[in-house]
Scaffold this active site. Structure first.
Site, PDB file in Angstrom:
ATOM      1  N   ARG A 295       0.856  -1.181   0.000  1.00 40.00           N
ATOM      2  CA  ARG A 295       0.000   0.000   0.000  1.00 40.00           C
ATOM      3  C   ARG A 295       0.894   1.233   0.000  1.00 40.00           C
ATOM      4  O   ARG A 295       1.473   1.586   1.011  1.00 40.00           O
ATOM      5  CB  ARG A 295      -0.924  -0.024   1.219  1.00 40.00           C
ATOM      6  CG  ARG A 295      -1.616   1.310   1.480  1.00 40.00           C
ATOM      7  CD  ARG A 295      -2.707   1.207   2.519  1.00 40.00           C
ATOM      8  NE  ARG A 295      -2.281   0.677   3.796  1.00 40.00           N
ATOM      9  CZ  ARG A 295      -1.653   1.376   4.744  1.00 40.00           C
ATOM     10  NH1 ARG A 295      -1.304   2.634   4.538  1.00 40.00           N
ATOM     11  NH2 ARG A 295      -1.341   0.818   5.904  1.00 40.00           N
ATOM     12  N   HIS A 299      -3.738   4.169   4.684  1.00 41.22           N
ATOM     13  CA  HIS A 299      -4.787   3.149   4.799  1.00 41.22           C
ATOM     14  C   HIS A 299      -6.115   3.724   4.317  1.00 41.22           C
ATOM     15  O   HIS A 299      -6.819   3.122   3.508  1.00 41.22           O
ATOM     16  CB  HIS A 299      -4.897   2.694   6.246  1.00 41.22           C
ATOM     17  CG  HIS A 299      -6.029   1.748   6.499  1.00 41.22           C
ATOM     18  ND1 HIS A 299      -6.030   0.455   6.032  1.00 41.22           N
ATOM     19  CD2 HIS A 299      -7.206   1.914   7.155  1.00 41.22           C
ATOM     20  CE1 HIS A 299      -7.150  -0.144   6.395  1.00 41.22           C
ATOM     21  NE2 HIS A 299      -7.881   0.724   7.067  1.00 41.22           N
ATOM     22  N   TYR A 308       4.231   5.553  11.194  1.00 42.72           N
ATOM     23  CA  TYR A 308       4.581   4.176  11.524  1.00 42.72           C
ATOM     24  C   TYR A 308       5.459   3.481  10.481  1.00 42.72           C
ATOM     25  O   TYR A 308       5.818   2.315  10.666  1.00 42.72           O
ATOM     26  CB  TYR A 308       3.324   3.336  11.777  1.00 42.72           C
ATOM     27  CG  TYR A 308       2.287   3.366  10.667  1.00 42.72           C
ATOM     28  CD1 TYR A 308       2.416   2.547   9.548  1.00 42.72           C
ATOM     29  CD2 TYR A 308       1.174   4.193  10.754  1.00 42.72           C
ATOM     30  CE1 TYR A 308       1.466   2.560   8.540  1.00 42.72           C
ATOM     31  CE2 TYR A 308       0.221   4.217   9.752  1.00 42.72           C
ATOM     32  CZ  TYR A 308       0.369   3.399   8.649  1.00 42.72           C
ATOM     33  OH  TYR A 308      -0.579   3.428   7.647  1.00 42.72           O
TER      34      TYR A 308
END
Length: 403
Positions: A295, A299, A308
């Site tokens: 990805r 998200h 992160y």
């Protein structure tokens, strides 16, 4: 790969407080304590790949046959699908940033997994998506603008699932695998030779619904393909915090095959999905396909991936870009010229304009539509709730009239 079980397990002690006897060391009191270390060496997971990141065609005796007859025109079609899907996705993200959509879940980086698997389907196959399968929806003929109504808040889906055999988007994580399994069991009982495919992400693989789906589909030999897009991150949790083994290997415990495919290789995804669907149609039961991809974006538009994960990881995966990979192959094989790419760029911009205009022209929803079709023949409680809601809506008009 080395797995040290002592890192995850503590010695089990008896009622007297002593450990078992598989091994021992003597502490300061003389009591024997056990430590157990099991080291298992395995090879890296096999990855089905037909196109390298550099666009080189590699041979695969097991899966080459499923794409052996593909024509230059079909290859250009796969490229066009990925480019237009990415353009639509980028426009939807921009519309959300401009306040036209409440939320958007981008597929950036996952185009090959979705287009490859989507083009492997027959018209009579049935698809159960999550909320990110914009490329599969494109392959099933769902108008891209129909995908945006739910994210704008003007409807609860936007299309008739039975018109394209493409179910409505599912927000609840993993539940669509249960729907797909039940539908596939029905297909088998009807004696049809169509197949069912369920899409989900690596994070959903930790849900109980997915495990139950695996159990039922295996026991009842359901004609279903579980297509897991492992994009490496379940929001902010990496895959290694989801599973001790590669995801495709989980299928072994349920009694059906699993395979890991390069999710950035559209040809490999097409071939592997064709193989899995063929198994389903032939009565050989379920298959788990793990599309190993990435990805590239957030998200959803409410997420900040920089909190992160590092830029170096994203850059490494950008070098494996699925669209650039196929373009390199097309150019090297003289299957596409600059005219083709220029025309596609113009078509891409036209799609972006159409999407923008369609979203801004969407009418406000009927406030009472939510009460329709809750029950086939109506229900007294729904009628009561509708009346209460009507009174609530009327109170605003009364307040405005009073001023």
């Amino acid at each position: 790969m080395t797995v040290d079980s002592s890192a995850a397990r503590k010695p089990r002690r008896s009622a007297a407080g002593k450990a078992g006897t598989t091994g021992s060391s003597t502490g300061t009191t003389g009591t024997k304590r056990t430590t157990r270390t099991t080291t298992k060496k395995t090879t890296d997971p096999e990855l089905v790949q037909l196109l390298t990141p550099e666009g080189k065609r590699v041979k695969n005796a097991e899966y080459d046959g499923y794409v052996a007859g593909i024509t230059p025109e079909e290859l250009r079609g796969l490229y066009r699908d990925m480019v237009l899907t990415r353009r639509f996705d980028a426009e939807a993200t921009a519309l959300q940033r401009q306040g036209e959509l409440g939320l958007w879940a981008s597929l950036l980086g996952q185009e090959a997994a979705q287009i490859g698997s989507g083009r492997a389907l027959r018209d009579d196959d049935y698809v159960f998506p999550t909320y990110r399968e914009h490329g599969v929806a494109w392959c099933r003929g769902v108008d891209p603008t129909n995908l945006l109504g739910m994210f704008r808040g003007v409807n609860n889906g936007g299309w008739d699932p039975n018109s394209n055999n493409f179910h409505l988007y599912t927000i609840v994580i993993g539940s669509q695998t249960l729907h797909a399994t039940g539908y596939a069991m029905g297909v088998a009982k009807d004696g049809a030779d169509s197949a069912v495919i369920a899409y989900f992400g690596d994070g959903a693989s930790s849900q109980g619904d997915v495990a139950e789906s695996f159990t039922f589909s295996a026991v009842y030999n359901a004609p279903v393909v579980f297509f897991c897009q492992n994009n490496q991150w379940a929001i902010s949790e990496p895959t290694e915090k989801q599973s001790r083994v590669p995801l495709y290997q989980r299928a072994q415990g349920f009694g059906f095959p699993g395979v890991r495919v390069d999710g950035n290789d559209v040809l490999a995804c097409l071939a592997v999905t064709k193989w899995a669907l063929e198994r389903a149609r032939n009565g050989e039961g379920p298959t788990l396909v793990e599309a190993y991809t990435y990805r590239m974006g957030a998200h959803t538009t409410s997420d900040d991936p920089t909190r992160y994960r590092g830029d170096e990881e994203r850059l490494a995966w950008e070098a494996k870009d699925p669209i650039l990979r196929l373009r390199r192959f097309l150019e090297a094989a003289n299957h596409a010229d600059e005219g083709f790419f220029a025309e596609l760029e113009a078509e891409s911009e036209a799609l972006g304009r159409r999407v923008r205009e369609a979203v801004r022209a969407m009418p406000d929803p009927d406030h009472f539509a939510i009460f329709e079709h809750a029950y086939a023949d109506g229900h007294a409680l729904v009628d009561e709730e509708r009346a209460q809601f009507a009174a609530y809506q009327a109170s605003f008009a009364d307040a405005e009239g009073g001023h």
